[in-house]
Design an enzyme around this catalytic site. Sequence first.
Site, PDB file in Angstrom:
ATOM      1  N   TYR A   1       0.872  -1.174   0.000  1.00  0.00           N
ATOM      2  CA  TYR A   1       0.000   0.000   0.000  1.00  0.00           C
ATOM      3  C   TYR A   1       0.907   1.222   0.000  1.00  0.00           C
ATOM      4  CZ  TYR A   1      -2.823   3.825   1.740  1.00  0.00           C
ATOM      5  OH  TYR A   1      -3.434   5.050   1.867  1.00  0.00           O
TER       6      TYR A   1
ATOM      7  N   GLU B   1      -3.880   7.464  -3.471  1.00  0.00           N
ATOM      8  CA  GLU B   1      -3.615   6.147  -2.923  1.00  0.00           C
ATOM      9  C   GLU B   1      -3.376   5.130  -4.031  1.00  0.00           C
ATOM     10  OE1 GLU B   1      -6.206   5.162   0.956  1.00  0.00           O
ATOM     11  OE2 GLU B   1      -6.917   4.206  -0.857  1.00  0.00           O
TER      12      GLU B   1
END
Length: 383
Positions: free
Chosen positions: A101, A189
Amino acid sequence: MNIHEHEARDILAGYGIAFPPGRVAATPDEARTIAQELGGKVVVKAQILAGGRGKAGGVKLAHSPQEAWEHAGALLGSSIKASTVRKVLVAQAVTIVKEFYIGAVLDRANKAVTLMASSMGGVDIEEVASTSPESVIRVTADPLLGLADYQARELAYGVGCSKAQSDAFASVAHSLFRAFVERDCSLVEINPLAVTDSDEFVALDSKMVIDDNAAWRQAPLFALRDLTEEDPAETKARELGVSYIKLDGNVGCLVNGAGLAMATMDAIKLQGGEPANFLDIGGGASAESVVGALRIVLMDPGVRAVFINIFGGITRCDAVAQGLVDFLRETGTDIPVIARLTGTNGPEGRRILEAAGIGITETMSEAAAAAVKVAQEPRTVTT
Ligand code: GDP
Ligand code: MN
């Protein structure tokens, strides 16, 4: 403002982040054509603004163009997480060895941009942050110096990249940071940022939230706003230039001024109630803006009572009162409205409301108590 995955992907690709080749399709036939062009396996992904599509059945693997056609047919027009799927992204499938991530957020507490990375990619980052907080590495970029190279490396090593991988990971961090700043984002993101079987980093999913205050500077981006996925009340509020915030309770709040909005919500909570929303029409409220705002507050299906809390400075309370009376007479809504009007021409305003049978009180706490009480009363359903 939130944009779709395929849009965020096009933007981030422009900053040098690698994505598997792919394109967006609006029909099953288009999806099949794209799959044919790409060759091999593809993923067909519902383009909705909500996250967690994988778990909700919005991400499907297709082994052939025919299967891509079938998945697109099933997804297009269906409803996933309360959104209708209007487009799908068809992208080359990759073999994932590991999922990371990486994200950048506006960090108000530090007045800076904070980058976060985790070796536990693919899952919701909030979940990772609560169950394995030690796996989330954070660095805060200096607002004047930007993201330093040692910080990008700190992220790479923090998530366990090998020496060979860390250059590529740091380069993704730099690209993400540049995109964040140049595009006035509040969040960017990539989840997952995957390592493939050929040891390359590719972004398999991306999300971008752009600060609404940057609408003037990011006009081409704001043209991407998807109104079909927006609460119609929010769209209307933006058109009128008022601030509308949706909440979970049942008392609609219409106020003039941000401070008064906060005080109004406190007053409602103090009486044991919960605001359904709040709409701030700003300082110099006119009778027309109060009426326009009331229309928006009443669009919220959660509203069981409306608390109008107006302090008339430049605004004359009698004009507001007359506007309200006319509007309520015209629409004939059965939602009870309780008003507290004070300031310029307050007594005249209150007389007008009283004469029309609208709940009016002297003080703010009385009005809050009355609004909370009527909102809790069972509604008589007319058939
Ligand atoms: P989200 O659930 O809305 O975050 O959608 P994602 O695009 O992140 O997809 C969910 C999951 O599907 C990812 O975490 C991956 O594990 C998986 N996925 C997405 N693209 C591919 C792909 O090309 N190959 C494989 N094997 N899995 C993929
Ligand atoms: Mn994802």
